[in-house]
Write a protein that holds these residues in place. Structure first.
Motif, PDB file in Angstrom:
ATOM      1  N   UNK A   1       0.800  -1.239   0.000  1.00 27.83           N
ATOM      2  CA  UNK A   1       0.000   0.000   0.000  1.00 27.83           C
ATOM      3  C   UNK A   1       0.827   1.281   0.000  1.00 27.83           C
ATOM      4  N   UNK A   2       2.149   1.134  -0.175  1.00 29.73           N
ATOM      5  CA  UNK A   2       2.999   2.309  -0.354  1.00 29.73           C
ATOM      6  C   UNK A   2       3.113   3.177   0.885  1.00 29.73           C
ATOM      7  N   UNK A   3       3.491   4.422   0.645  1.00 29.96           N
ATOM      8  CA  UNK A   3       3.770   5.339   1.760  1.00 29.96           C
ATOM      9  C   UNK A   3       2.496   5.773   2.473  1.00 29.96           C
ATOM     10  N   UNK A   4       1.330   5.536   1.867  1.00 23.29           N
ATOM     11  CA  UNK A   4       0.067   5.946   2.511  1.00 23.29           C
ATOM     12  C   UNK A   4      -0.610   4.780   3.243  1.00 23.29           C
ATOM     13  N   UNK A   5       0.143   3.711   3.471  1.00 18.93           N
ATOM     14  CA  UNK A   5      -0.456   2.506   4.097  1.00 18.93           C
ATOM     15  C   UNK A   5      -1.125   2.816   5.436  1.00 18.93           C
ATOM     16  N   UNK A   6      -0.602   3.811   6.167  1.00 19.80           N
ATOM     17  CA  UNK A   6      -1.153   4.140   7.491  1.00 19.80           C
ATOM     18  C   UNK A   6      -2.282   5.173   7.426  1.00 19.80           C
ATOM     19  N   UNK A   7      -2.743   5.473   6.213  1.00 18.29           N
ATOM     20  CA  UNK A   7      -3.831   6.451   6.079  1.00 18.29           C
ATOM     21  C   UNK A   7      -5.109   5.758   5.638  1.00 18.29           C
ATOM     22  N   UNK A   8      -6.240   6.197   6.207  1.00 18.46           N
ATOM     23  CA  UNK A   8      -7.549   5.711   5.784  1.00 18.46           C
ATOM     24  C   UNK A   8      -7.931   6.475   4.521  1.00 18.46           C
ATOM     25  N   UNK A   9      -8.124   5.747   3.410  1.00 19.07           N
ATOM     26  CA  UNK A   9      -8.427   6.417   2.135  1.00 19.07           C
ATOM     27  C   UNK A   9      -9.330   5.538   1.284  1.00 19.07           C
ATOM     28  N   UNK A  10     -10.622   5.885   1.265  1.00 19.18           N
ATOM     29  CA  UNK A  10     -11.584   5.074   0.496  1.00 19.18           C
ATOM     30  C   UNK A  10     -11.356   5.221  -1.007  1.00 19.18           C
ATOM     31  N   UNK A  11     -10.520   6.192  -1.407  1.00 19.73           N
ATOM     32  CA  UNK A  11     -10.259   6.405  -2.840  1.00 19.73           C
ATOM     33  C   UNK A  11      -9.117   5.543  -3.366  1.00 19.73           C
ATOM     34  N   UNK A  12      -8.362   4.895  -2.480  1.00 22.35           N
ATOM     35  CA  UNK A  12      -7.199   4.138  -2.974  1.00 22.35           C
ATOM     36  C   UNK A  12      -7.680   3.006  -3.885  1.00 22.35           C
ATOM     37  N   UNK A  13      -6.936   2.779  -4.953  1.00 15.72           N
ATOM     38  CA  UNK A  13      -7.370   1.742  -5.914  1.00 15.72           C
ATOM     39  C   UNK A  13      -7.197   0.348  -5.344  1.00 15.72           C
ATOM     40  N   UNK A  14      -6.070   0.119  -4.662  1.00 13.86           N
ATOM     41  CA  UNK A  14      -5.829  -1.218  -4.119  1.00 13.86           C
ATOM     42  C   UNK A  14      -6.160  -1.248  -2.627  1.00 13.86           C
ATOM     43  N   UNK A  15      -7.278  -1.897  -2.314  1.00 13.12           N
ATOM     44  CA  UNK A  15      -7.667  -2.023  -0.894  1.00 13.12           C
ATOM     45  C   UNK A  15      -7.455  -3.454  -0.410  1.00 13.12           C
ATOM     46  N   UNK A  16      -6.573  -4.150  -1.073  1.00 16.31           N
ATOM     47  CA  UNK A  16      -6.334  -5.568  -0.778  1.00 16.31           C
ATOM     48  C   UNK A  16      -6.014  -5.778   0.704  1.00 16.31           C
ATOM     49  N   UNK A  17      -6.609  -6.807   1.289  1.00 20.10           N
ATOM     50  CA  UNK A  17      -6.336  -7.128   2.696  1.00 20.10           C
ATOM     51  C   UNK A  17      -6.519  -8.633   2.897  1.00 20.10           C
ATOM     52  N   UNK A  18      -6.094  -9.103   4.070  1.00 22.50           N
ATOM     53  CA  UNK A  18      -6.229 -10.525   4.417  1.00 22.50           C
ATOM     54  C   UNK A  18      -7.099 -10.686   5.662  1.00 22.50           C
ATOM     55  N   UNK A  19      -7.936  -9.673   5.937  1.00 22.16           N
ATOM     56  CA  UNK A  19      -8.647  -9.638   7.224  1.00 22.16           C
ATOM     57  C   UNK A  19      -9.622 -10.793   7.436  1.00 22.16           C
ATOM     58  N   UNK A  20     -10.029 -11.457   6.367  1.00 20.35           N
ATOM     59  CA  UNK A  20     -10.861 -12.655   6.513  1.00 20.35           C
ATOM     60  C   UNK A  20     -10.040 -13.932   6.324  1.00 20.35           C
ATOM     61  N   UNK A  21      -8.706 -13.768   6.336  1.00 18.78           N
ATOM     62  CA  UNK A  21      -7.844 -14.934   6.136  1.00 18.78           C
ATOM     63  C   UNK A  21      -7.635 -15.219   4.660  1.00 18.78           C
ATOM     64  N   UNK A  22      -7.156 -16.428   4.381  1.00 17.08           N
ATOM     65  CA  UNK A  22      -6.833 -16.816   3.011  1.00 17.08           C
ATOM     66  C   UNK A  22      -6.658 -18.333   3.004  1.00 17.08           C
TER      67      UNK A  22
END
Length: 406
Positions: free
Chosen positions: A328-349
């Motif tokens: 998520x680059x340098x803005x990883x620590x910012x909440x941004x609903x506009x970011x194109x990549x919102x990839x996460x593993x919060x539900x596992x994999x």
């Protein structure tokens, strides 16, 4: 020079700061769980994704965790209930496939989609109750909204009779409280086990169109097997715990994020950004489950120049992985609903991907827009710095979320 392990704060006072300190040590770093139990925390998203799908990683402590097998981990350990249950959460390989196959019919797309009108009604009833709050009075939205939406949906979905509801809800809160003493943790587990046994007995007598009744009746078409009693009770405990706490935190964190980012709130409320973007960015930015106990190395696993020895414990650190700057680059620590990549593993994999993920997303997609539509002037009632986290390094939410609605 080898670092000492980072001791995880059982009160979860600074989950993201702690995750950043772990990440600074590398993609995999040694941490210390309660009572000095060591584990390898994985905050690197690519490494975590790979390990979650790796057959050399197990969730079965009885087979693959050296400390559990040699008796170092006893019932006195506060996280014992997380690792000692017999259900698909702790199963490995063919055992896990068998259990998941038996549980899946309770979580079909059709069954989840059918809940939409009921979720909308529950949301509406809660909002109507909130609307009677005097304008100058603050209200705790975690307790009065984020908590009851999933609890009510879940209680009905599981077929929990009214007399068992309050006790179960109290036990769920206790299950996630990693600041509990061993005695509190054990007492809570025993109480919850008893309540779930009562639920099973009740639904055996009075079956309905609910998940508990489905699980009691489901047989594997191939071999006619079904869940044995302990697996059934432990599976229900898993479903009740996991299915409720994650959604409470998702709603809580999404509401908080929008209240503290007014421009983004305006974009979503006025329809320039879909609510699904809010849900996914919240899941990335504040994973509802920060660190999930536990997995184990079935054999030695090499990750770069680090070796996780066979039999060691592995901690999936979803909060850290969601903010991985490599993704998520340098803005990883910012909440941004506009970011194109919102990839996460919060539900596992992989094999253990959360079976209830579609339901959590559906609840958030209904509850959040309804809240902000009903109360367009909603605002925090305290300075954000005053909000305390829930007492846990597992569960990632606020203890209270006080707001003014009008």
């Amino acid at each position: 020079m080898e670092h000492e392990a980072i001791v995880l704060d059982p009160t979860g006072a600074d989950i993201q700061g702690e995750s950043a300190r772990i990440r600074a040590r590398g993609p995999v770093a040694l941490v210390e769980l309660p009572a000095g139990v060591p584990a390898w925390s994985v905050t690197d998203a690519a490494v975590l994704k790979s390990l979650l799908a790796d057959p050399r990683v197990s969730k079965d402590a009885r087979q693959h965790w050296a400390s559990f097998i040699n008796g170092e981990i006893t019932e006195a350990w506060p996280l014992h209930p997380w690792v000692a249950v017999d259900n698909m959460f702790t199963a490995y390989g063919s055992d896990h496939r068998r259990l998941r196959k038996l549980v899946s019919p309770a979580f079909t797309h059709r069954r989840t989609a059918a809940l939409r009108p009921r979720i909308a009604t529950i949301t509406e009833e809660l909002l109507t109750a909130l609307a009677s709050t005097p304008p100058d009075e603050s209200v705790d939205l975690r307790e009065r909204f984020a908590y009851p939406v999933p609890i009510k949906v879940f209680t009905e979905m599981m077929g929990v009779p009214e007399h068992l509801g309050p006790g179960l809800h109290k036990c769920v809160d206790g299950f996630f409280d990693t600041s509990f003493t061993p005695e509190q943790s054990q007492a809570n587990y025993i109480e919850m086990y008893g309540l779930v046994c009562e639920l099973v007995a009740y639904r055996r007598e009075t079956p309905g169109d609910d998940v508990t009744s489905v699980l009691i009746a489901t047989r594997d078409e191939d071999d006619g097997s079904q869940l044995v009693e302990k697996e059934l009770v432990d599976t229900l405990m898993l479903v009740i715990n996991a299915g409720h706490e994650t959604t409470v935190n998702l709603l809580d964190q999404a509401i908080y994020a929008l209240l503290t980012h007014p421009e983004q709130r305006a974009d979503v409320v006025e329809g320039r950004v879909p609510w699904s973007d809010v849900v996914e960015e919240t899941l990335r930015y504040e994973a509802p489950i920060a660190h999930l106990p536990l997995r184990y190395a079935v054999e030695d696993i090499e990750i770069g120049d680090i070796r996780i020895p066979k039999g060691d414990a592995i901690l999936a650190s979803y909060a850290g992985a969601g903010r991985d700057p490599k993704v998520h680059g340098t803005t990883a620590d910012q909440f941004d609903i506009h970011r194109t990549n919102k990839e996460h593993l919060s539900f596992g994999h992989g094999a253990h991907f959360c079976i209830g993920a579609p339901l959590a997303r559906l609840e958030a997609a209904i509850a959040l827009p309804a809240l902000f539509a009903r109360f367009p002037n909603i605002r925090l009632a305290v300075d954000p710095a005053e909000l305390a986290p829930v007492g846990s390094f597992v569960s990632n939410g606020h203890r209270q979320l006080p707001v003014f609605l009008q």
